[in-house]
Write a protein that holds these residues in place. Structure first.
Motif, PDB file in Angstrom:
ATOM      1  N   LYS A  60     -16.086  -2.348  13.345  1.00  0.00           N
ATOM      2  CA  LYS A  60     -14.654  -2.538  13.603  1.00  0.00           C
ATOM      3  C   LYS A  60     -14.490  -3.857  14.346  1.00  0.00           C
ATOM      4  CE  LYS A  60     -13.304   2.253  14.339  1.00  0.00           C
ATOM      5  NZ  LYS A  60     -11.936   2.571  14.145  1.00  0.00           N
ATOM      6  N   SER A  97     -15.389  -0.676   7.885  1.00  0.00           N
ATOM      7  CA  SER A  97     -15.510   0.259   9.015  1.00  0.00           C
ATOM      8  C   SER A  97     -16.041   1.622   8.562  1.00  0.00           C
ATOM      9  CB  SER A  97     -14.155   0.420   9.710  1.00  0.00           C
ATOM     10  OG  SER A  97     -13.159   0.764   8.763  1.00  0.00           O
ATOM     11  N   GLN A  98     -15.881   1.953   7.288  1.00  0.00           N
ATOM     12  CA  GLN A  98     -16.382   3.239   6.789  1.00  0.00           C
ATOM     13  C   GLN A  98     -17.115   3.009   5.458  1.00  0.00           C
ATOM     14  OE1 GLN A  98     -13.020   6.021   6.643  1.00  0.00           O
ATOM     15  NE2 GLN A  98     -12.182   5.071   8.488  1.00  0.00           N
ATOM     16  N   CYS A 142      -3.705 -10.506  11.493  1.00  0.00           N
ATOM     17  CA  CYS A 142      -2.688  -9.558  11.019  1.00  0.00           C
ATOM     18  C   CYS A 142      -3.349  -8.270  10.534  1.00  0.00           C
ATOM     19  CB  CYS A 142      -1.901 -10.188   9.877  1.00  0.00           C
ATOM     20  SG  CYS A 142      -0.512  -9.169   9.388  1.00  0.00           S
ATOM     21  N   GLY A 143      -2.759  -7.146  10.919  1.00  0.00           N
ATOM     22  CA  GLY A 143      -3.285  -5.846  10.500  1.00  0.00           C
ATOM     23  C   GLY A 143      -2.578  -4.741  11.255  1.00  0.00           C
ATOM     24  N   PHE A 155       0.569 -12.122  13.549  1.00  0.00           N
ATOM     25  CA  PHE A 155       1.725 -11.731  12.734  1.00  0.00           C
ATOM     26  C   PHE A 155       2.176 -10.345  13.182  1.00  0.00           C
ATOM     27  CE2 PHE A 155      -0.283 -14.860  10.024  1.00  0.00           C
ATOM     28  CZ  PHE A 155       0.806 -15.582   9.577  1.00  0.00           C
ATOM     29  N   THR A 169      -3.675  -4.292   4.555  1.00  0.00           N
ATOM     30  CA  THR A 169      -2.600  -5.109   3.975  1.00  0.00           C
ATOM     31  C   THR A 169      -2.162  -6.252   4.906  1.00  0.00           C
ATOM     32  OG1 THR A 169      -0.932  -3.598   4.814  1.00  0.00           O
ATOM     33  CG2 THR A 169      -1.655  -3.268   2.525  1.00  0.00           C
ATOM     34  N   ASN A 172     -11.816  -3.878   6.258  1.00  0.00           N
ATOM     35  CA  ASN A 172     -11.296  -2.747   5.475  1.00  0.00           C
ATOM     36  C   ASN A 172     -12.127  -1.513   5.792  1.00  0.00           C
ATOM     37  OD1 ASN A 172      -9.146  -3.620   3.361  1.00  0.00           O
ATOM     38  ND2 ASN A 172     -10.645  -5.281   3.406  1.00  0.00           N
ATOM     39  N   LYS A 173     -11.609  -0.366   5.341  1.00  0.00           N
ATOM     40  CA  LYS A 173     -12.371   0.866   5.555  1.00  0.00           C
ATOM     41  C   LYS A 173     -13.557   0.911   4.574  1.00  0.00           C
ATOM     42  CE  LYS A 173      -8.881   4.283   7.110  1.00  0.00           C
ATOM     43  NZ  LYS A 173      -8.043   3.609   8.007  1.00  0.00           N
ATOM     44  N   LYS A 232       0.860  -1.188   0.000  1.00  0.00           N
ATOM     45  CA  LYS A 232       0.000   0.000   0.000  1.00  0.00           C
ATOM     46  C   LYS A 232       0.892   1.232   0.000  1.00  0.00           C
ATOM     47  CE  LYS A 232      -3.533   2.137   2.902  1.00  0.00           C
ATOM     48  NZ  LYS A 232      -4.618   1.840   3.848  1.00  0.00           N
ATOM     49  N   TYR A 246       1.366   4.889   0.845  1.00  0.00           N
ATOM     50  CA  TYR A 246       0.789   5.950   1.694  1.00  0.00           C
ATOM     51  C   TYR A 246       1.201   7.307   1.135  1.00  0.00           C
ATOM     52  CZ  TYR A 246      -0.167   2.249   5.070  1.00  0.00           C
ATOM     53  OH  TYR A 246      -0.634   1.113   5.684  1.00  0.00           O
TER      54      TYR A 246
HETATM   55  P1  NAP Z   1      -6.209   0.394   7.149  1.00  0.00           P
HETATM   56  O1  NAP Z   1      -6.731   0.460   5.772  1.00  0.00           O
HETATM   57  O2  NAP Z   1      -5.880   1.652   7.857  1.00  0.00           O
HETATM   58  O3  NAP Z   1      -7.203  -0.428   8.102  1.00  0.00           O
HETATM   59  C1  NAP Z   1      -7.722  -1.699   7.796  1.00  0.00           C
HETATM   60  C2  NAP Z   1      -8.853  -2.003   8.753  1.00  0.00           C
HETATM   61  O4  NAP Z   1      -8.358  -2.049  10.079  1.00  0.00           O
HETATM   62  C3  NAP Z   1      -9.935  -0.925   8.725  1.00  0.00           C
HETATM   63  O5  NAP Z   1     -11.204  -1.505   8.866  1.00  0.00           O
HETATM   64  C4  NAP Z   1      -9.596  -0.087   9.914  1.00  0.00           C
HETATM   65  O6  NAP Z   1     -10.694   0.584  10.471  1.00  0.00           O
HETATM   66  C5  NAP Z   1      -9.076  -1.117  10.896  1.00  0.00           C
HETATM   67  N1  NAP Z   1      -8.259  -0.474  11.896  1.00  0.00           N
HETATM   68  C6  NAP Z   1      -7.262   0.403  11.693  1.00  0.00           C
HETATM   69  N2  NAP Z   1      -6.752   0.826  12.857  1.00  0.00           N
HETATM   70  C7  NAP Z   1      -7.485   0.206  13.821  1.00  0.00           C
HETATM   71  C8  NAP Z   1      -7.444   0.250  15.234  1.00  0.00           C
HETATM   72  N3  NAP Z   1      -6.607   1.031  15.871  1.00  0.00           N
HETATM   73  N4  NAP Z   1      -8.305  -0.522  15.911  1.00  0.00           N
HETATM   74  C9  NAP Z   1      -9.219  -1.285  15.260  1.00  0.00           C
HETATM   75  N5  NAP Z   1      -9.308  -1.341  13.928  1.00  0.00           N
HETATM   76  C10 NAP Z   1      -8.452  -0.608  13.208  1.00  0.00           C
HETATM   77  O7  NAP Z   1      -4.957  -0.596   7.180  1.00  0.00           O
HETATM   78  P2  NAP Z   1      -3.627  -0.530   6.311  1.00  0.00           P
HETATM   79  O8  NAP Z   1      -3.248   0.895   6.078  1.00  0.00           O
HETATM   80  O9  NAP Z   1      -3.768  -1.439   5.158  1.00  0.00           O
HETATM   81  O10 NAP Z   1      -2.559  -1.090   7.315  1.00  0.00           O
HETATM   82  C11 NAP Z   1      -2.295  -2.446   7.436  1.00  0.00           C
HETATM   83  C12 NAP Z   1      -1.378  -2.689   8.637  1.00  0.00           C
HETATM   84  O11 NAP Z   1      -1.045  -4.061   8.644  1.00  0.00           O
HETATM   85  C13 NAP Z   1      -0.086  -1.872   8.685  1.00  0.00           C
HETATM   86  O12 NAP Z   1       0.026  -1.320   9.962  1.00  0.00           O
HETATM   87  C14 NAP Z   1       0.997  -2.909   8.459  1.00  0.00           C
HETATM   88  O13 NAP Z   1       2.145  -2.612   9.187  1.00  0.00           O
HETATM   89  C15 NAP Z   1       0.336  -4.171   9.003  1.00  0.00           C
HETATM   90  N6  NAP Z   1       0.888  -5.396   8.385  1.00  0.00           N
HETATM   91  C16 NAP Z   1       1.556  -6.252   9.201  1.00  0.00           C
HETATM   92  C17 NAP Z   1       2.081  -7.409   8.694  1.00  0.00           C
HETATM   93  C18 NAP Z   1       2.806  -8.366   9.598  1.00  0.00           C
HETATM   94  O14 NAP Z   1       3.191  -9.423   9.250  1.00  0.00           O
HETATM   95  N7  NAP Z   1       3.012  -8.036  10.827  1.00  0.00           N
HETATM   96  C19 NAP Z   1       1.929  -7.727   7.338  1.00  0.00           C
HETATM   97  C20 NAP Z   1       1.237  -6.830   6.524  1.00  0.00           C
HETATM   98  C21 NAP Z   1       0.709  -5.661   7.055  1.00  0.00           C
HETATM   99  P3  NAP Z   1     -10.715   2.203  10.778  1.00  0.00           P
HETATM  100  O15 NAP Z   1     -11.830   2.746   9.981  1.00  0.00           O
HETATM  101  O16 NAP Z   1     -10.958   2.258  12.231  1.00  0.00           O
HETATM  102  O17 NAP Z   1      -9.381   2.778  10.427  1.00  0.00           O
END
Ligand code: NAP
Ligand code: FAD
Length: 500
Positions: free
Chosen positions: A448, A436-437, A472-473, A498, A379, A407-408, A332, A334
């Motif tokens: 959520k 969520s949106q 994961c998220g 994860f 992601t 997802n949003k 993704k 940003y």
């Molecule tokens: P995003 O579009 O911002 O959010 C995806 C979903 O998660 C949305 O429904 C969002 O709802 C919800 N969400 C976001 N923050 C939240 C919170 N604090 N509490 C509850 N729900 C929440 O996500 P993104 O930008 O794709 O980010 C993906 C994340 O996954 C990144 O932080 C990345 O580092 C992580 N990731 C980790 C791994 C791993 O292996 N560890 C691998 C891939 C990705 P809202 O409307 O509330 O925002």
């Protein structure tokens, strides 16, 4: 944690280039005693030691992505272990070079009077020395028990043989890089790594073959001689050659990969296809990630990404062909992201450094499960891709696989069409999208991550069925999810989160 405006990594990089005296010593480097280090333990005066080097992190406080309190945990002390636990991959040498205060002073020890024997007896009494000696003996024994290598040649080939004596040796555990007469072969065994690192005696062609006899654990690395001459030696050993050590003690190795394609997945997410160099043998295991490294504004920046497949295979009869050459990353972009903006600016044909894989997920966790539940946020879907494929292809005892994808908006859903196709094709697989949106037209589920949503969707197919839940998220999403699952009665062993 949310950082104040003007405190992003890019802002930090700019500050480090501003010529300001960030170490507080006007460019002087000093030797720091433990006593001196311990005095600098306040937010407004904070020094931290990492791997023997001391940094004044006071100016960095407000820029630390994990927050000031996390950084303060190591204030005035040796923070190496804490650093390694949280983000071993972060290139602190480059990021904090302007904050360098100096080296830790070596602790003076009163030497005994007398001959060599007295000195040895004295040394043996120091606990640190005992630990080092025992560790050395233990790992040497382990090494001799498990590993040894040999090499031989024909007119055209050099064959290096490693007898790992491991029954479950496989291609994912062997990583080989052979470029410009430099050979690096790493064999992974649980949390240990065995390394062969040699500056080869003569040139070899770029084709490297790796053969693995899985049952006996024999690994062969076959190189093609460029010239038909007899080699007297394999070459000169590099640092770390022929060692068997903990993986965390081995630095991350990077090779340059070529960007061969970039395709849109959604409005802000792209699928990047990277090509490994010819002399590299590397397969990223399911559930593991790699680190990408780029120089941004003169500073090395490293971020983790989880490889996916080029698409979700719908025919789950055969494992999809991993060509062993390409790595696919779904990333993704940003709008204010430091790393992803730089990544998006890469042109086809440009190169980027890719590390060896890391991660603590083990396929065996799925192999005995009857129900697999995948909770993904944005992601956070990426580790689920290979996992889904592995589960549906190779785990015969699985009865149900359910993906609950948060997802949003509808536009943010990754590979929606493919997931829906897969659900139609394979009766074991089900997908639930939760927004969520959502727009007012969305008729599906919304909300959520919450206890009530999870209790509705996370269920065992039978009363006592063996379940694995992977999540994961975004970090708070994952943390909350794990807590809700525990509140719902799932055990630690039934949950895999994860994280970095
Ligand atoms: P995003 O579009 O911002 O959010 C995806 C979903 O998660 C949305 O429904 C969002 O709802 C919800 N969400 C976001 N923050 C939240 C919170 N604090 N509490 C509850 N729900 C929440 O996500 P993104 O930008 O794709 O980010 C993906 C994340 O996954 C990144 O932080 C990345 O580092 C992580 N990731 C980790 C791994 C791993 O292996 N560890 C691998 C891939 C990705 P809202 O409307 O509330 O925002
Ligand atoms: P940054 O410059 O760090 O910021 C990105 C955005 O998030 C900006 O809009 C910023 O405003 C916001 N932001 C940054 N920090 C915070 C904060 N502390 N609080 C609130 N908002 C903040 N990403 C993928 O796209 N695909 C993957 O496969 C993938 N795999 C990953 C695997 C692992 C193990 C981990 C830990 C992360 C993974 N990520 C993945 C995330 C990835 O590593 C980067 O974090 C991401 O690409 C953002 O990097 P950036 O430098 O562009 O963004």
């Amino acid at each position: 944690v949310p950082l104040k405006p003007g405190r992003s990594l890019m802002d930090w990089i700019r500050l480090t280039k501003s010529g300001k005296d960030l170490s507080g010593l006007k460019g002087r480097l000093i030797e720091v005693t433990e006593d001196e280090l311990s005095k600098h333990n306040k937010k407004e005066d904070c020094w931290i030691c990492i791997r023997g080097f001391v940094y004044n992190v006071t100016p960095y406080m407000e820029y630390h992505p994990g927050g000031e309190d996390e950084l303060m945990k190591a204030a005035g002390t040796d923070g190496t272990d804490l650093f390694d636990q949280v983000h071993r991959w972060v290139n602190y040498e480059s990021m904090l070079k302007e904050c360098l205060v100096g080296r830790m002073a070596v602790k003076p020890i009163a030497a005994p009077k007398g001959g060599l024997l007295h000195i040895l007896i004295f040394l043996q009494q120091i606990p640190e020395v005992q630990i080092v000696v025992y560790k050395y003996i233990f790992f040497s024994l382990l090494y001799f028990l498990f590993y040894s290598y040999d090499w031989f040649q024909t007119d055209s080939l050099i064959t290096i043989v490693i007898y790992t004596k491991q029954k479950d040796m496989n291609a994912e555990l062997v990583i080989v890089d052979c470029q410009d007469k430099q050979l690096r072969g790493e064999i992974i065994m649980d949390d240990h790594s065995y390394l062969i690192g040699v500056d080869l005696d003569h040139a070899v062609s770029e084709d490297v073959t790796v053969n693995i006899a899985e049952k006996v654990g024999k690994v062969e690395i076959i190189l093609n001689k460029k010239e038909n001459i007899h080699w007297k030696t394999l070459g000169q050993p590099q640092e770390g050659h022929n060692t068997f050590i903990k993986r965390t003690d081995r630095g991350l190795f990077y090779r340059k990969c070529k960007l061969v394609s970039k395709t849109e997945v959604t409005h802000d997410t792209k699928l990047f296809c990277l090509m490994l160099p010819k002399g590299t043998h590397l397969c990223v295991p399911t559930g593991q990630h790699v680190y990408l490294k780029q120089i941004i504004a003169g500073t090395e920046v490293v971020k983790p990404y989880t490889p996916v497949l080029p698409f979700l295979p719908l025919d789950f009869q055969e494992p999809p062909c991993h060509d062993g050459v390409h790595i696919y990353l779904m990333i993704k972009i940003y709008s204010h992201g430091l790393f992803t903006q730089a990544l998006d600016h890469l042109q086809i044909g440009d190169y980027i450094s890719v590390s060896n894989p890391e991660g603590n997920f083990k396929k065996s966790q799925v192999q005995t499960s009857e129900d697999l539940l995948l909770l993904a946020g944005g992601t956070g879907f990426t580790p689920m891709v290979k996992l889904l494929n592995f589960a549906l292809t190779e785990v015969s005892c699985l009865r149900t696989v359910k993906l609950i994808f948060f997802n949003k908006t509808e536009e943010d859903i990754l590979w929606r069409n493919q997931l829906e196709q897969l659900a139609l094709k394979d009766g074991r697989f089900e997908v639930q999208f939760i927004l969520s949106q959502p727009s007012k037209d969305w008729v599906g589920k919304q909300g959520k991550i919450s206890s009530s949503l999870l209790s509705e969707f996370v269920k065992r197919s039978r009363k006592d069925s063996k379940v694995l839940i992977c999540i994961c998220g975004p970090a708070p999403f994952t943390e909350q999810g794990v807590q809700y699952l525990k509140d719902l009665g799932y055990s630690q062993e039934e949950i895999h989160a994860f994280t970095a």
